[in-house]
Design a protein around this motif. Structure first.
Motif, PDB file in Angstrom:
ATOM      1  N   TRP A 278       0.815  -1.222   0.000  1.00 51.87           N
ATOM      2  CA  TRP A 278       0.000   0.000   0.000  1.00 51.87           C
ATOM      3  C   TRP A 278       0.850   1.274   0.000  1.00 51.87           C
ATOM      4  N   TYR A 279       2.129   1.169   0.395  1.00 49.94           N
ATOM      5  CA  TYR A 279       2.919   2.388   0.551  1.00 49.94           C
ATOM      6  C   TYR A 279       4.036   2.470  -0.485  1.00 49.94           C
ATOM      7  N   SER A 280       5.068   1.631  -0.345  1.00 49.63           N
ATOM      8  CA  SER A 280       6.213   1.751  -1.254  1.00 49.63           C
ATOM      9  C   SER A 280       6.954   0.419  -1.359  1.00 49.63           C
ATOM     10  N   TRP A 281       7.000  -0.122  -2.549  1.00 46.21           N
ATOM     11  CA  TRP A 281       7.727  -1.384  -2.782  1.00 46.21           C
ATOM     12  C   TRP A 281       9.237  -1.175  -2.593  1.00 46.21           C
ATOM     13  N   PRO A 282       9.842  -0.119  -3.178  1.00 46.28           N
ATOM     14  CA  PRO A 282      11.282   0.099  -2.930  1.00 46.28           C
ATOM     15  C   PRO A 282      11.599   0.244  -1.444  1.00 46.28           C
ATOM     16  N   GLU A 283      10.697   0.893  -0.716  1.00 47.93           N
ATOM     17  CA  GLU A 283      10.902   1.035   0.736  1.00 47.93           C
ATOM     18  C   GLU A 283      10.811  -0.326   1.429  1.00 47.93           C
ATOM     19  N   GLN A 284       9.898  -1.143   0.963  1.00 49.50           N
ATOM     20  CA  GLN A 284       9.764  -2.478   1.562  1.00 49.50           C
ATOM     21  C   GLN A 284      11.021  -3.315   1.281  1.00 49.50           C
ATOM     22  N   ILE A 285      11.599  -3.139   0.101  1.00 47.11           N
ATOM     23  CA  ILE A 285      12.852  -3.840  -0.217  1.00 47.11           C
ATOM     24  C   ILE A 285      13.954  -3.383   0.745  1.00 47.11           C
ATOM     25  N   ARG A 286      14.043  -2.080   0.975  1.00 47.16           N
ATOM     26  CA  ARG A 286      15.069  -1.569   1.917  1.00 47.16           C
ATOM     27  C   ARG A 286      14.835  -2.122   3.324  1.00 47.16           C
ATOM     28  N   SER A 287      13.578  -2.196   3.721  1.00 49.88           N
ATOM     29  CA  SER A 287      13.271  -2.751   5.049  1.00 49.88           C
ATOM     30  C   SER A 287      13.637  -4.231   5.118  1.00 49.88           C
ATOM     31  N   MET A 288      13.489  -4.920   3.988  1.00 42.24           N
ATOM     32  CA  MET A 288      13.844  -6.346   3.936  1.00 42.24           C
ATOM     33  C   MET A 288      15.361  -6.489   4.073  1.00 42.24           C
ATOM     34  N   GLU A 289      16.099  -5.620   3.394  1.00 38.84           N
ATOM     35  CA  GLU A 289      17.573  -5.668   3.475  1.00 38.84           C
ATOM     36  C   GLU A 289      18.036  -5.406   4.901  1.00 38.84           C
ATOM     37  N   LYS A 290      17.341  -4.526   5.558  1.00 44.27           N
ATOM     38  CA  LYS A 290      17.677  -4.213   6.952  1.00 44.27           C
ATOM     39  C   LYS A 290      17.586  -5.472   7.836  1.00 44.27           C
ATOM     40  N   LEU A 291      16.636  -6.342   7.556  1.00 49.96           N
ATOM     41  CA  LEU A 291      16.448  -7.535   8.384  1.00 49.96           C
ATOM     42  C   LEU A 291      17.596  -8.534   8.263  1.00 49.96           C
ATOM     43  N   LEU A 292      18.424  -8.379   7.228  1.00 49.75           N
ATOM     44  CA  LEU A 292      19.579  -9.289   7.074  1.00 49.75           C
ATOM     45  C   LEU A 292      20.544  -9.165   8.253  1.00 49.75           C
ATOM     46  N   ALA A 293      20.474  -8.072   8.984  1.00 52.45           N
ATOM     47  CA  ALA A 293      21.400  -7.849  10.105  1.00 52.45           C
ATOM     48  C   ALA A 293      20.946  -8.536  11.400  1.00 52.45           C
ATOM     49  N   TYR A 294      19.795  -9.211  11.371  1.00 53.35           N
ATOM     50  CA  TYR A 294      19.246  -9.795  12.607  1.00 53.35           C
ATOM     51  C   TYR A 294      19.226 -11.317  12.506  1.00 53.35           C
ATOM     52  N   ASN A 295      19.244 -11.943  13.666  1.00 55.71           N
ATOM     53  CA  ASN A 295      19.093 -13.393  13.710  1.00 55.71           C
ATOM     54  C   ASN A 295      17.670 -13.748  14.111  1.00 55.71           C
ATOM     55  N   PHE A 296      17.075 -14.649  13.369  1.00 54.38           N
ATOM     56  CA  PHE A 296      15.756 -15.195  13.732  1.00 54.38           C
ATOM     57  C   PHE A 296      15.600 -16.532  13.041  1.00 54.38           C
ATOM     58  N   ASP A 297      14.922 -17.441  13.698  1.00 55.48           N
ATOM     59  CA  ASP A 297      14.680 -18.714  13.021  1.00 55.48           C
ATOM     60  C   ASP A 297      13.195 -19.104  12.977  1.00 55.48           C
ATOM     61  N   TRP A 298      12.363 -18.135  13.318  1.00 48.80           N
ATOM     62  CA  TRP A 298      10.920 -18.284  13.079  1.00 48.80           C
ATOM     63  C   TRP A 298      10.430 -17.019  12.376  1.00 48.80           C
ATOM     64  N   VAL A 299       9.612 -17.200  11.351  1.00 47.94           N
ATOM     65  CA  VAL A 299       8.874 -16.088  10.752  1.00 47.94           C
ATOM     66  C   VAL A 299       7.394 -16.348  11.016  1.00 47.94           C
ATOM     67  N   LEU A 300       6.755 -15.390  11.708  1.00 42.94           N
ATOM     68  CA  LEU A 300       5.362 -15.558  12.134  1.00 42.94           C
ATOM     69  C   LEU A 300       4.540 -14.383  11.584  1.00 42.94           C
ATOM     70  N   PRO A 301       3.938 -14.569  10.419  1.00 43.33           N
ATOM     71  CA  PRO A 301       3.258 -13.447   9.749  1.00 43.33           C
ATOM     72  C   PRO A 301       1.783 -13.313  10.133  1.00 43.33           C
ATOM     73  N   GLY A 302       1.206 -12.169   9.773  1.00 40.89           N
ATOM     74  CA  GLY A 302      -0.240 -11.993   9.886  1.00 40.89           C
ATOM     75  C   GLY A 302      -0.944 -12.741   8.764  1.00 40.89           C
ATOM     76  N   HIS A 303      -0.453 -12.552   7.561  1.00 42.20           N
ATOM     77  CA  HIS A 303      -0.963 -13.281   6.391  1.00 42.20           C
ATOM     78  C   HIS A 303       0.196 -14.057   5.770  1.00 42.20           C
ATOM     79  N   GLY A 304      -0.125 -15.175   5.155  1.00 39.57           N
ATOM     80  CA  GLY A 304       0.938 -16.023   4.601  1.00 39.57           C
ATOM     81  C   GLY A 304       1.329 -17.069   5.630  1.00 39.57           C
ATOM     82  N   ARG A 305       2.292 -17.873   5.251  1.00 41.62           N
ATOM     83  CA  ARG A 305       2.607 -19.041   6.069  1.00 41.62           C
ATOM     84  C   ARG A 305       3.760 -18.812   7.047  1.00 41.62           C
TER      85      ARG A 305
END
Ligand code: SF4
Length: 292
Positions: free
Chosen positions: A241-268
C-alpha cells in the motif's frame, strides 16, 4: 454462522462445508490442509475429516474463521475447537485463533511469559471473543499488545480496555489516532524490554514494524511470510500500500538480525536455522528487486 443455503457447490458431500461468505483468507487451509483447499476465490472442503485429529482441526478452523463461513451438519463437541486456542506453535509462542474479518483473517500471536519476565504479549489483534478472552485471562492476561500495522488492529481497543495492556504501534500508521499508549517514531530500533525489539519496516504501509523476540521469533505482520509454492520467504507485491522500494530496503535491513521463526499476519509460518532464514531472505530480496 455458516448457512447450508449458501453452501458452495465445490464442497464434497458430507458433514463439513464452506459457504459463499468465505473471504479466502487461507486460515482453514493452514490449520486443516487435509480438509480444506483453495478453489480460486474460496476455500472448500475437498475431503471430509476421517480421524478424530482431522475433525478437531476442522473444528479449530471453524472457530478461527473470521467470517463464520465453515459449517458442520453433524453433532459435534465444538469445545474441542474452542479449547484448542491459544494453540501452541513452539516454546512459549501461541496462535490465538479467533481471527477477525476487519483484519481479513490476519493471525495474531501470544507470547506467554511470567510476570517476572515482563508478562504476556499479544501481537496484533484477534477477534474479541469471550472464549478467547477467558483463556487469555487464565494464562495471566495481556501486559503488552504490539500492533504491526494499521490493517491488523481489529479489536485492539477492547483488549486494551479488558486487560489494561500497553499498546505499541508506529506513529506513521495512525497510532495516536487509535489511542495507542506507546507510539514508536522514526526508524531506529526500540527495545520494549530485554527480549523484545521493535524494528521499523516501512513498505507495506508507511508505519509497518516487526517484533523480534529473543533473537529467535520474528513477528512480521504483512511484511514477510513463507511461500509454500516457491518454498522460500516472500512479500506481497499486490497488497503493497505504501512503497515497494521502501519495503525492499526494510527487507535488506532484516539481514542484520538473527531469527529462526517467521510468524506473519498473512501467509505461512516458517521455522528454520537463522543461516537458512538469511539465505531465504536474500532470495526474497532478489525476487522483490525483479518486481521493482
Ligand atoms: S477460514 Fe473461513 S474465510 Fe478463511 S479461507 Fe477458510 S472458510 Fe474462507
Amino acid at each position: 454462522m455458516a448457512s447450508i443455503q449458501k453452501r458452495l457447490p465445490e464442497n464434497v458431500p458430507g458433514d463439513f462445508y464452506v459457504d459463499t461468505t468465505c473471504i479466502d483468507c487461507d486460515t482453514c487451509r493452514q490449520i486443516a490442509p487435509e480438509t480444506f483447499r483453495d478453489v480460486g476465490e474460496y476455500s472448500v472442503v475437498y475431503q471430509q475429516p476421517e480421524t478424530d485429529e482431522h475433525s478437531k482441526l476442522a473444528l479449530m478452523s471453524l472457530v478461527a474463521c473470521p467470517t463464520g463461513s465453515i459449517g458442520a451438519l453433524g453433532k459435534h463437541d465444538f469445545r474441542l475447537g474452542i479449547d484448542a486456542f491459544p494453540s501452541l506453535i513452539g516454546e512459549n509462542i501461541y496462535f490465538c485463533g479467533f481471527t477477525s474479518e476487519s483484519s481479513f483473517g490476519a493471525w495474531s500471536y501470544l507470547i506467554q511469559r511470567p510476570e517476572s519476565e515482563g508478562g504476556n504479549v499479544l501481537i496484533d489483534s484477534p477477534r474479541f471473543a469471550t472464549q478467547l478472552v477467558k483463556r487469555l485471562t487464565e494464562r495471566g492476561g495481556v501486559r503488552k499488545m504490539f500492533l504491526t500495522h494499521r490493517d491488523d488492529v481489529a479489536d485492539h481497543a477492547r483488549f486494551a480496555n479488558k486487560f489494561g495492556c500497553e499498546r505499541i504501534m508506529h506513529a506513521a500508521d495512525g497510532a495516536r489516532r487509535l489511542g495507542v499508549e506507546r507510539v514508536i517514531e522514526g526508524i531506529e530500533d526500540q527495545y520494549l524490554d530485554d527480549e523484545l525489539l521493535v524494528i521499523a519496516t516501512p513498505g507495506h504501509t508507511r508505519g509497518h514494524a516487526v517484533l523480534l523476540y529473543k533473537n529467535k521469533f520474528l513477528f512480521t505482520g504483512d511484511h514477510l511470510a513463507w511461500s509454500p509454492t516457491r518454498e522460500t520467504l516472500t512479500a506481497f507485491r499486490s497488497v503493497n500500500w505504501y512503497s515497494w522500494p521502501e519495503q525492499i530496503r526494510s527487507m535488506e535491513k532484516l539481514l542484520a538480525y538473527n531469527f529462526d521463526w517467521v510468524l506473519p499476519g498473512h501467509g505461512r509460518i516458517h521455522h528454520d536455522s537463522s543461516e537458512n532464514m538469511r539465505a531465504h531472505l536474500k532470495r526474497c530480496i532478489a525476487w522483490m528487486k525483479e518486481r521493482d
